[in-house]
Motif scaffolding. Structure first.
Motif, PDB file in Angstrom:
ATOM      1  N   SER A  88       9.645   1.870  -0.506  1.00  0.00           N
ATOM      2  CA  SER A  88       9.701   3.197  -1.160  1.00  0.00           C
ATOM      3  C   SER A  88      10.548   4.147  -0.674  1.00  0.00           C
ATOM      4  O   SER A  88      11.088   4.097   0.522  1.00  0.00           O
ATOM      5  N   GLN A 146       8.334   3.550  -5.586  1.00  0.00           N
ATOM      6  CA  GLN A 146       8.034   2.581  -4.908  1.00  0.00           C
ATOM      7  C   GLN A 146       8.465   1.232  -5.764  1.00  0.00           C
ATOM      8  O   GLN A 146       8.218   1.194  -6.950  1.00  0.00           O
ATOM      9  N   TYR A 190      11.587   8.312  -0.346  1.00  0.00           N
ATOM     10  CA  TYR A 190      10.819   9.607  -0.191  1.00  0.00           C
ATOM     11  C   TYR A 190      12.057  10.819   0.150  1.00  0.00           C
ATOM     12  O   TYR A 190      13.206  10.239   0.654  1.00  0.00           O
ATOM     13  N   SER A 199       7.110  -1.871   3.370  1.00  0.00           N
ATOM     14  CA  SER A 199       5.896  -2.185   3.788  1.00  0.00           C
ATOM     15  C   SER A 199       5.603  -3.607   3.575  1.00  0.00           C
ATOM     16  O   SER A 199       6.552  -4.166   2.559  1.00  0.00           O
ATOM     17  N   SER A 242       7.959  -4.560   0.028  1.00  0.00           N
ATOM     18  CA  SER A 242       7.892  -3.190  -0.795  1.00  0.00           C
ATOM     19  C   SER A 242       8.785  -2.351  -0.041  1.00  0.00           C
ATOM     20  O   SER A 242       8.715  -2.271   1.101  1.00  0.00           O
ATOM     21  N   PHE A 289       7.328  11.697  -2.324  1.00  0.00           N
ATOM     22  CA  PHE A 289       7.449  10.524  -3.158  1.00  0.00           C
ATOM     23  C   PHE A 289       8.250  10.534  -4.136  1.00  0.00           C
ATOM     24  O   PHE A 289       8.107  11.289  -5.097  1.00  0.00           O
ATOM     25  N   LEU A 291      14.285   9.288   2.716  1.00  0.00           N
ATOM     26  CA  LEU A 291      13.943   8.185   3.811  1.00  0.00           C
ATOM     27  C   LEU A 291      13.479   7.327   2.943  1.00  0.00           C
ATOM     28  O   LEU A 291      13.062   7.259   1.639  1.00  0.00           O
TER      29      LEU A 291
END
Lengths: 112, 114
Positions: A33, A48, A35, A94, A31, A45, A90
């Motif tokens: 994501s 994702q 930001y 995960s 995963s 956010f 950013l």
């Protein structure tokens, strides 16, 4: 072990241009994501991706798009750049959909 | 690198003292909370997390306390060291269907004085 890597580290663009930011997750993480962090604020956010599918989207305009590749790396694209898009972008990876996030050091985008 | 902590609340402590950083969260449906540390020029670094079925969790030199009644979270750092100087963010998430859509607080700048 390598952490989350992002490229480039710094970027300067002009209003109206387009930009592509890249992210390589920690090995084995599925995963990714994205930001946005404006100076003096907490990260916000954007997207994702899990198993190459978009699994969540924050409150950002359609000028922002992303994708995840078969090797789980990801790109964030921003079109028609505005001055307000200047920020630290950013990327975090995960292991699974709900696992703790591990952040990279970001790409500093400056729009002039 | 550029400072992350411009115009943020600041906590100044003496080296060796304990630090307490507070955070109020917004969503009563949030059931997972994380503290991150961010040093200048770097991305957020995971410190400790806690689920809503707990009210306290301890790590190495850090303790997180959760008060769901008043929607308050705190991070305690024991024997604060110069290397602890950074901006600290709390983040909340709805684990059930939230994936990794974290909502971050505004952050607190911790300054450790020698």
């Amino acid at each position: 072990d390598a952490g989350v890597t992002q490229s480039p580290t710094h970027l300067i663009k002009t209003r109206g241009q387009q930009v592509t930011l890249r992210c390589s997750p920690i090995s084995g993480h599925k995963s990714v994501s994205w930001y946005q962090q404006v100076l003096g604020q907490g990260p916000q956010f954007i997207f994702q991706y899990y198993e190459k599918e978009e699994r969540g989207r924050g409150n950002f305009p359609d000028r922002f798009s992303a994708r995840q590749f078969p090797n789980y790396s990801s790109e964030l694209n921003v079109n028609a750049l505005l001055l307000g898009d200047s920020a630290l972008y950013l990327c975090a990876s995960s292991l699974a959909y709900n696992s703790p996030l591990h952040f990279g050091n970001g790409t500093r985008l400056t729009v002039t | 690198g550029e400072s992350v902590g411009l115009h943020l609340p600041t906590l100044s402590v003496q080296e060796g003292d304990n630090s307490i950083i507070n955070c109020a969260y917004s969503n009563s449906a949030s059931d997972y909370f994380i503290w991150y540390k961010q040093e200048s020029g770097k991305g957020p670094q995971f410190i400790i997390d806690i689920r809503s079925n707990m009210d306290k969790r301890q790590g190495q030199r850090v303790t997180v306390l959760l008060n769901k009644t008043v929607k308050h979270l705190s991070l305690q750092i024991a024997a604060t060291q110069p290397g602890d100087s950074a901006v600290y963010f709390c983040a909340e998430n709805i684990r059930g269907g939230g994936g990794n859509k974290l909502t971050f607080g505004t952050g607190t700048q911790l300054k450790v004085e020698l």
